[in-house]
Design a protein around this motif. Structure first.
Motif, PDB file in Angstrom:
ATOM      1  N   UNK A   1       0.815  -1.219   0.000  1.00  0.00           N
ATOM      2  CA  UNK A   1       0.000   0.000   0.000  1.00  0.00           C
ATOM      3  C   UNK A   1       0.845   1.263   0.000  1.00  0.00           C
ATOM      4  N   UNK A   2       2.156   1.110   0.135  1.00  0.00           N
ATOM      5  CA  UNK A   2       3.031   2.277   0.088  1.00  0.00           C
ATOM      6  C   UNK A   2       3.131   3.050   1.383  1.00  0.00           C
ATOM      7  N   UNK A   3       2.765   2.423   2.498  1.00  0.00           N
ATOM      8  CA  UNK A   3       2.849   3.114   3.788  1.00  0.00           C
ATOM      9  C   UNK A   3       4.289   3.536   4.079  1.00  0.00           C
ATOM     10  N   UNK A   4       5.249   2.723   3.658  1.00  0.00           N
ATOM     11  CA  UNK A   4       6.656   3.056   3.902  1.00  0.00           C
ATOM     12  C   UNK A   4       7.117   4.308   3.171  1.00  0.00           C
ATOM     13  N   UNK A   5       6.342   4.765   2.179  1.00  0.00           N
ATOM     14  CA  UNK A   5       6.717   5.972   1.419  1.00  0.00           C
ATOM     15  C   UNK A   5       5.983   7.219   1.897  1.00  0.00           C
ATOM     16  N   UNK A   6       5.245   7.092   2.985  1.00  0.00           N
ATOM     17  CA  UNK A   6       4.519   8.262   3.493  1.00  0.00           C
ATOM     18  C   UNK A   6       5.448   9.417   3.840  1.00  0.00           C
ATOM     19  N   UNK A   7       6.647   9.098   4.289  1.00  0.00           N
ATOM     20  CA  UNK A   7       7.575  10.174   4.687  1.00  0.00           C
ATOM     21  C   UNK A   7       7.966  11.040   3.499  1.00  0.00           C
ATOM     22  N   UNK A   8       7.864  10.508   2.260  1.00  0.00           N
ATOM     23  CA  UNK A   8       8.239  11.277   1.069  1.00  0.00           C
ATOM     24  C   UNK A   8       7.078  12.069   0.490  1.00  0.00           C
TER      25      UNK A   8
ATOM     26  N   UNK B   1      -4.909  -1.011  -2.808  1.00  0.00           N
ATOM     27  CA  UNK B   1      -4.729  -0.109  -3.946  1.00  0.00           C
ATOM     28  C   UNK B   1      -5.085   1.331  -3.607  1.00  0.00           C
ATOM     29  N   UNK B   2      -5.823   1.537  -2.530  1.00  0.00           N
ATOM     30  CA  UNK B   2      -6.178   2.894  -2.110  1.00  0.00           C
ATOM     31  C   UNK B   2      -5.199   3.459  -1.094  1.00  0.00           C
ATOM     32  N   UNK B   3      -4.123   2.729  -0.831  1.00  0.00           N
ATOM     33  CA  UNK B   3      -3.139   3.218   0.118  1.00  0.00           C
ATOM     34  C   UNK B   3      -3.589   3.140   1.555  1.00  0.00           C
ATOM     35  N   UNK B   4      -4.630   2.365   1.845  1.00  0.00           N
ATOM     36  CA  UNK B   4      -5.197   2.195   3.192  1.00  0.00           C
ATOM     37  C   UNK B   4      -5.780   3.482   3.746  1.00  0.00           C
ATOM     38  N   UNK B   5      -6.093   4.423   2.875  1.00  0.00           N
ATOM     39  CA  UNK B   5      -6.664   5.685   3.347  1.00  0.00           C
ATOM     40  C   UNK B   5      -8.048   5.461   3.944  1.00  0.00           C
ATOM     41  N   UNK B   6      -8.253   5.934   5.167  1.00  0.00           N
ATOM     42  CA  UNK B   6      -9.558   5.871   5.801  1.00  0.00           C
ATOM     43  C   UNK B   6      -9.944   4.528   6.369  1.00  0.00           C
ATOM     44  N   UNK B   7      -8.999   3.598   6.480  1.00  0.00           N
ATOM     45  CA  UNK B   7      -9.310   2.287   7.048  1.00  0.00           C
ATOM     46  C   UNK B   7      -9.584   2.419   8.541  1.00  0.00           C
ATOM     47  N   UNK B   8     -10.649   1.780   8.991  1.00  0.00           N
ATOM     48  CA  UNK B   8     -10.950   1.733  10.422  1.00  0.00           C
ATOM     49  C   UNK B   8     -11.533   0.366  10.737  1.00  0.00           C
TER      50      UNK B   8
ATOM     51  N   UNK C   1      -7.821 -11.737  13.339  1.00  0.00           N
ATOM     52  CA  UNK C   1      -9.074 -12.014  12.622  1.00  0.00           C
ATOM     53  C   UNK C   1      -8.964 -11.840  11.119  1.00  0.00           C
ATOM     54  N   UNK C   2      -9.633 -12.718  10.403  1.00  0.00           N
ATOM     55  CA  UNK C   2      -9.627 -12.652   8.948  1.00  0.00           C
ATOM     56  C   UNK C   2     -10.310 -11.410   8.414  1.00  0.00           C
ATOM     57  N   UNK C   3     -11.253 -10.862   9.174  1.00  0.00           N
ATOM     58  CA  UNK C   3     -11.943  -9.652   8.703  1.00  0.00           C
ATOM     59  C   UNK C   3     -10.971  -8.497   8.528  1.00  0.00           C
ATOM     60  N   UNK C   4      -9.931  -8.438   9.381  1.00  0.00           N
ATOM     61  CA  UNK C   4      -8.918  -7.390   9.249  1.00  0.00           C
ATOM     62  C   UNK C   4      -8.110  -7.605   7.976  1.00  0.00           C
ATOM     63  N   UNK C   5      -7.695  -8.833   7.732  1.00  0.00           N
ATOM     64  CA  UNK C   5      -6.919  -9.103   6.521  1.00  0.00           C
ATOM     65  C   UNK C   5      -7.730  -8.835   5.264  1.00  0.00           C
ATOM     66  N   UNK C   6      -9.015  -9.219   5.290  1.00  0.00           N
ATOM     67  CA  UNK C   6      -9.872  -8.963   4.126  1.00  0.00           C
ATOM     68  C   UNK C   6     -10.014  -7.467   3.866  1.00  0.00           C
ATOM     69  N   UNK C   7     -10.150  -6.698   4.941  1.00  0.00           N
ATOM     70  CA  UNK C   7     -10.296  -5.255   4.794  1.00  0.00           C
ATOM     71  C   UNK C   7      -9.020  -4.635   4.227  1.00  0.00           C
ATOM     72  N   UNK C   8      -7.865  -5.011   4.782  1.00  0.00           N
ATOM     73  CA  UNK C   8      -6.602  -4.452   4.300  1.00  0.00           C
ATOM     74  C   UNK C   8      -6.337  -4.851   2.851  1.00  0.00           C
TER      75      UNK C   8
END
Length: 513
Positions: free
Chosen positions: A162-169, A252-259, A240-247
């Protein structure tokens, strides 16, 4: 391979010493020294040719694992299966997977995930420690450690892909969809939970960390955060599998707004173990539904969520917490399900039953026979008894466009159950419900996906309803037999190794023709 500093020092030494002396002192060959002298830049040059296979494998495996969701625990995502799918060797794939997770010996602990929230530039994980107690109390994983190990790889791969590691850039205001204050409020409301935070831009106030009494651990470096995340997940009783399914759905959306909270994917189109999901799956009348029936429905969700496999022991403490019912009620319901042969109790406790091809054929033959009796009776009844069936058909039609296998399955089984109820045959309807409970379990264990067959399901259900509306039992039964025949072949085929036993299936259903 010589470093740029080594080359520079060797070239500088040539100003005061001979070529032979520098070669003897440094160990570099005279030809290398001559080549270095002629170069204006002594930095490492890009290597030509094929890139390192392991780096390429890491990227390929990461992409596959990131979108696996809860299926990461299944056989389709073993290192052998991944090697076959990618054409890479199993040893190379194994190294890639090991880089995403932790050693099996490190798995085990009494934590429980309570929160995952993401919104540039913060990613927050919350966990609480379960109180020890009882035979299944805290202190160890609630599911097999290898399952947790694989799910750690799934989460790590999702974050990397998801590119979380590139957030600093990123630019400070880029893609900021969730106010930082909202994310910080989740920490403030977390009580005694422990929080792990990725904060590359330093947005978490210093006082929040200082006042947390070590509850909040903040990392600005992604590699360090990822290692801390693996350690935290390794100490959990379950992922839980529900977390993996959500992520996996939001990669492709960069995990924006995941809760996600407490095994309920708030942002998911379908939560795995919430009171809402219980209502969606409620094909039994609410006023007559017993705790055993509640549990049978919830257990289907739990099997998918925790990727239980045949032979696995059901953890009653975990199920009690997720269903929010007393442990004693769960124990009693599990014993009832063992007595009803829905679960296997031959080796102590309640386990997911081993399913054979014969079991599948037996179940569907019984279902076909009862269904024919139901349809004959219903075709003779007044039209008013078809109203609940028509409403159930509308649910099937509404679920098909979503292409969600779970929704299509629930709606179709609901429709079939309404056919049984409307028939006026109480005993047949009761037996049909019992068979449906077992069918749901089979579907869950084999992880059947109904989405590719959604159009066929809608077509068959419409054809049955139209025939019943005309009082045409023969046509309705023909459609029903074709529907069951397709289902049993699909389910039996997933058992692998053994082919569909056409002869046995014909013998079981021949007398019904």
């Amino acid at each position: 391979m010589y470093s740029p500093e080594f080359r520079r020092e060797a070239v500088a030494a040539l100003k005061t010493s001979t070529l032979a002396e520098v070669a003897a002192n440094t160990g570099a060959s005279p030809s290398s020294l001559r080549r270095w002298v002629g170069r204006s830049d002594l930095a490492d040059r890009p290597r030509s040719g094929r890139p390192p296979i392991q780096d390429t494998a890491d990227q390929v495996v990461e992409a596959l694992v990131a979108t696996a969701g809860a299926r990461i625990s299944g056989k389709d995502y073993s290192t052998r299966a991944l090697a076959e799918a990618t054409g890479l060797s199993q040893s190379i794939v194994s190294r890639s997977v090991r880089g995403l997770t932790v050693p099996l010996t490190d798995v085990g602990g009494g934590r429980e995930l309570s929160l995952v929230a993401a919104g540039f530039p913060l990613l927050i994980l919350g966990a609480r420690t379960e109180d020890a107690g009882g035979e299944d109390g805290g202190g160890g994983p609630a599911v097999p450690p290898r399952r947790i190990q694989r799910r750690i790889a799934g989460i790590a791969a999702a974050l990397r892909s998801a590119g979380v590691g590139r957030w600093a850039q990123r630019f400070d205001s880029e893609h900021r969809q969730v106010p930082t204050d909202n994310l910080l409020e989740l920490i403030a409301a977390g009580g005694s939970d422990r929080f792990l935070v990725f904060d590359p831009l330093g947005e978490v106030p210093v006082e929040v960390v200082a006042e947390s009494d070590s509850r909040v651990e903040v990392h600005r470096d992604f590699a360090e955060f990822l290692e801390a995340l693996k350690d935290l997940l390794a100490g959990c009783q379950d992922i839980p599998g529900s977390l993996l399914d959500l992520l996996s759905a939001r990669v492709r959306n960069g995990l924006e707004g995941v809760l996600w909270r407490d095994s309920v994917g708030v942002d998911a189109s379908r939560s795995s173990m919430s009171s809402d999901s219980m209502e969606i799956s409620s094909w039994l009348p609410k006023e007559t539904r017993s705790i055993t029936e509640h549990l049978a429905i919830a257990l289907r969700e739990e099997i998918i969520d925790s990727a239980y496999e045949p032979g696995d022991r059901i953890n009653p403490r975990l199920l009690s917490r997720r269903m929010r019912v007393p442990r004693a009620s769960v124990d009693a319901a599990l014993r009832r399900m063992v007595d009803d042969k829905l679960l296997d109790g031959s080796r102590g406790g309640a386990r997911i039953p081993l399913i054979t091809t014969g079991d599948v054929l037996d179940l569907y033959a019984a279902r076909m026979a009862i269904g024919e009796v139901v349809l004959r009776s219903l075709s003779l009844r007044p039209q008013r008894y078809l109203v609940p069936v028509q409403l159930a058909l509308r649910q099937v039609e509404a679920s098909a466009p979503t292409r969600s296998g779970i929704d299509v399955e629930d709606a179709d089984l609901h429709y079939q159950q309404e056919l049984a109820r409307a028939s006026g045959l109480r005993e047949s309807a009761r037996v049909f419900e019992a068979v449906t409970l077992r069918l749901r379990l089979f579907i869950s264990v084999l992880q059947l996906d109904y989405s590719p067959a959604s159009d066929r399901i809608v077509s068959d259900d419409r054809a049955m309803f139209a025939a019943l509306s005309r009082g045409d039992a023969k046509t309705a039964i023909e459609v029903w037999r074709g529907k069951v025949d397709n289902a049993v072949r699909h389910m039996a085929g997933l058992l692998g190794r053994r082919r569909f036993d056409q002869e046995l299936w014909t013998q079981l259903t021949r007398s019904l023709a």
